[in-house]
Design an enzyme around this catalytic site. Structure first.
Site, PDB file in Angstrom:
ATOM      1  CE  LYS A 276      -3.040 -39.581  60.499  1.00 21.78           C
ATOM      2  NZ  LYS A 276      -4.293 -39.269  60.581  1.00 21.78           N
TER       3      LYS A 276
ATOM      4  CD  GLN B  55      -7.254 -41.660  59.665  1.00 28.16           C
ATOM      5  OE1 GLN B  55      -6.349 -41.269  60.431  1.00 28.16           O
ATOM      6  NE2 GLN B  55      -7.454 -41.011  58.582  1.00 28.16           N
TER       7      GLN B  55
ATOM      8  CG  ASP C 294      -7.010 -35.513  63.876  1.00 26.40           C
ATOM      9  OD1 ASP C 294      -5.813 -35.175  63.372  1.00 26.40           O
ATOM     10  OD2 ASP C 294      -7.781 -36.458  63.818  1.00 26.40           O
TER      11      ASP C 294
END
Ligand code: NAP
Length: 294
Positions: A58, A102, A125
């Site tokens: 990412k 994460q 997200d």
């Protein structure tokens, strides 16, 4: 070599490269308007190898499109209170457009509480209940990265979805459930008649065989077999697994939730693993961050 290949490969790498070009242009425009490029941060707790690989990919993608990125590494032993205060600090940071935590988190940390602490306006997200609710209602917000990346891929290859029967295999909060909602909304891609299948589904093959589109996210290597789909189906494979392969220098190869070689021969179109859904997930995160910066 397969000489009878007639299926179209839904190439996530190709699609994401094309999208990244326009994201880079968007980033440059944001920079000239606001004096700084879009800025994404990622919190990584602990030392899980797979999570580290995902986060690094990412960060690298941010660099490719001219974003600023910050990787915040926190120890495995961090308490929930400490993690929540780091989240609060990022919520308040005016120099930051979006951030992710994460997952999965170490088991002593409650992931739901952590996700719910993120400011929905920075939740790139798309996991916060406010963004999930907006998605369900068709209101503006951040869509979850993997399902939204799959939609971008279907759009890129002009896959027809209107009136089609779609079976989504797997009902996780981050993939299967939102995917089923997006495929049933009144939009393109969408307008499908959707069945959401899971581990309690009875006679699964009879359901998947009816489908024009099958999206598989169950986390079981090569689970979907050729006798479970009909001729001319479109298959999207979300799964990603390392399996032992002594013919490879690395000793392993990557496979998905679909037995690609046998299923592909019946497909109109199919995503490969790797190079299908994976790159699209990261690109969606970039799209959400660009949106947040605007
Ligand atoms: P998950 O949270 O493990 O959920 C798996 C789902 O599959 C559950 O809903 C489960 O049903 C269902 N299931 C399990 N066995 C089944 C069976 N035999 N028949 C029917 N349904 C079954 O998985 P996830 O997080 O959605 O991830 C799925 C896969 O995608 C994993 O391989 C993951 O690594 C991969 N993934 C890839 C990306 C990417 O960017 N490429 C992103 C996210 C995830 P129950 O609910 O009844 O238990």
């Amino acid at each position: 070599m397969d000489t009878e290949t007639t299926y179209q490969l839904l190439d996530g790498k190709r699609c994401s490269e094309a999208l990244k070009q326009s994201i880079a242009e968007g980033a440059a425009a944001v920079k000239s308007k606001r004096g700084r490029p879009p800025h994404l941060a990622a919190i990584l707790v602990g030392n899980d190898g797979a999570s580290k690989t995902y986060v690094e990919a990412k960060v690298k993608a941010c660099e490719q499109v001219g974003f600023r990125s910050s990787l915040i590494r926190l120890p495995e032993t961090i308490t929930e209170e400490e993690l929540l205060s780091r989240v609060e600090a990022l919520n308040a940071d005016a120099e930051l457009d979006g951030f992710i935590v994460q997952l999965p988190l170490p088991t002593h940390l409650n992931a739901d509480r952590v996700v719910q602490a993120i400011d929905p306006r920075k939740d790139v997200d798309g996991f916060h209940p406010v963004n999930v609710g907006n998605m369900v209602l068709g209101l503006p917000g951040f869509l979850p990265a993997t399902p939204s990346g799959i939609c971008e891929l279907l759009r890129f290859y002009h896959i027809e979805t209107d009136g089609k029967r779609c079976v989504v295999l797997g009902r996780s909060n981050i993939v299967g459930t939102p995917m089923s909602i997006l495929m049933s909304r009144n939009a393109y891609p969408g307008n499908c008649t959707v069945t959401l299948a899971h581990s309690r589904t009875k006679d699964l093959a009879s359901i998947t065989r009816e489908a024009d589109i099958v999206i598989v996210a169950i986390g079981k290597p090569q689970f979907l077999k050729a006798d479970m789909v009909k001729e001319g189906v479109v298959v999207v494979d979300v799964g990603i697994h390392r399996v032992q392969d002594t013919t490879r220098k690395s000793g392993f190869r990557l496979v998905g939730d679909v037995a690609f070689n046998e299923v592909a021969t019946k497909c109109k179109a199919i995503t490969p693993v790797p190079g299908g859904v994976g790159p699209m997930t990261i690109t969606s995160l970039l799209l959400n961050t660009l949106k947040a910066s605007r």
